[in-house]
Design an enzyme around this catalytic site. Structure first.
Site, PDB file in Angstrom:
ATOM      1  N   SER A   1       0.940  -1.184  -0.056  1.00 48.43           N
ATOM      2  CA  SER A   1      -0.189  -0.102   0.016  1.00 48.43           C
ATOM      3  C   SER A   1       0.837   1.022  -0.058  1.00 48.43           C
ATOM      4  CB  SER A   1      -0.878   0.025   1.217  1.00 48.43           C
ATOM      5  OG  SER A   1      -1.938   0.795   1.142  1.00 48.43           O
TER       6      SER A   1
ATOM      7  N   GLU B   1     -10.049  -4.446  -5.351  1.00 41.26           N
ATOM      8  CA  GLU B   1      -9.578  -3.017  -4.601  1.00 41.26           C
ATOM      9  C   GLU B   1      -9.601  -2.097  -5.474  1.00 41.26           C
ATOM     10  OE1 GLU B   1      -5.308  -3.110  -3.361  1.00 41.26           O
ATOM     11  OE2 GLU B   1      -5.227  -5.153  -3.608  1.00 41.26           O
TER      12      GLU B   1
ATOM     13  N   HIS C   1      -7.685  -5.661  -0.761  1.00 39.92           N
ATOM     14  CA  HIS C   1      -6.365  -4.894  -0.500  1.00 39.92           C
ATOM     15  C   HIS C   1      -5.545  -5.676   0.485  1.00 39.92           C
ATOM     16  CE1 HIS C   1      -3.912  -1.438  -0.498  1.00 39.92           C
ATOM     17  NE2 HIS C   1      -3.870  -1.146   0.835  1.00 39.92           N
TER      18      HIS C   1
END
Length: 295
Positions: A142, A236, A266
């Protein structure tokens, strides 16, 4: 377990990741979520500093001396750390046959750009004092994927020896939210929502436009970066970031591979040891790093 985890994330975690929720509460929730992650059996942990950056060293069974994985954790640059991502670091380290180091870099809004990048680069320099560059890999999920790209570019531009490989898990490469799936997956994504990541992007960028390549490395020059592997779920909102990053890296001559995991959300790799898909992802990423260790 897959259905249970997806439901828990959607009902408990996603509502917490909101601009309306104080960041202090989000941080506590992130630490609590870490309790859902599993460490490899027999993992040994040590607190240390890497050129002044607090860090956690994780030695899982099978780690080889001289091989090191630097994990830059996710959390939209405002949350996350050893409590939330220690297990992921250990799982990746074991898969790669390396000791894992989780850098507890400074967070926004208290410390906006370039604090996280400065800390990541300091941690990498520390690893170079202990290991050959060809025996070091950098991984990030991320926002940590964003930071992995940013520090790889900084390493290249500083003329430092490059790491052997880059591992990118659902990288948040574009903080402008221009990707198509930001909109098309907004309802399907059980974890992230565009309003929250948009607010976090501004906190991290400070006075710098989010379109600046320093903030959104998707738009930077990727030429000369180490081999990279990208893993992302199809459900996601950051799917487009991974797809466009793979395209831009390939166009720049970088060795890159992209694996889309059908039906996954995610950062599902945080559930390694509980989800077959997470275990498969970690194993593939580990093999990728093992393939690229340089003697």
């Amino acid at each position: 377990m897959k259905t249970v985890l997806r439901t828990v994330i959607r009902l408990l975690f996603k509502p917490m990741l909101s601009p309306r929720v104080p960041i202090s509460i989000q941080r506590q929730g992130s630490k609590a979520a870490g309790l859902l992650s599993k460490y490899p059996r027999g993992t040994e942990t040590t607190r240390l500093e890497m050129n002044g950056v607090p860090a956690l060293r994780l030695h899982a069974p099978g780690a080889q001396a001289g091989k090191a994985l630097l994990l830059l954790h996710g959390g939209a640059y405002v949350l996350g750390g050893p409590a939330s991502h220690g297990a992921l670091a250990a799982q990746l380290g074991q898969a790669a046959g390396a000791e894992a180091y989780l850098a507890d870099y400074r967070l926004a809004p208290e410390n906006p750009y370039p604090a996280a990048l400065d800390d990541a680069l300091a941690a990498y320099r520390w690893l170079l004092e202990q290991n050959e560059a060809g025996q070091v890999a950098i991984a990030g999920d991320s926002a940590g994927g964003n930071l992995t790209l940013a520090v790889a570019i900084a390493i290249r531009d500083a003329g430092l020896p490059p790491p052997a490989a880059l591992v990118l898990i659902s990288p948040w490469a574009d903080l402008t939210q221009s990707g198509e799936t930001i909109r098309s997956r907004a309802q399907r994504d059980p974890m992230l929502n565009p309003a929250w990541i948009g607010a976090c992007a501004k906190l991290y960028a400070g006075n710098i436009p989010t379109s600046d390549p320093r903030i959104s490395p998707l738009f930077d020059n990727l030429k000369g970066l180490p081999p990279m592997m990208i893993h992302v779920g199809t459900e996601e909102i950051l799917l487009s970031d991974s797809e466009r990053l793979a395209q831009r890296a390939e166009a720049a001559g970088v060795e890159v591979s992209l694996h889309r995991f059908e039906g996954m959300w995610h950062d599902f790799q945080l559930h390694a040891g509980q989800l077959a898909e997470a275990d498969a992802s970690i194993a593939e990423l580990g093999q990728f790093m093992r393939k690229h260790w340089r003697v």
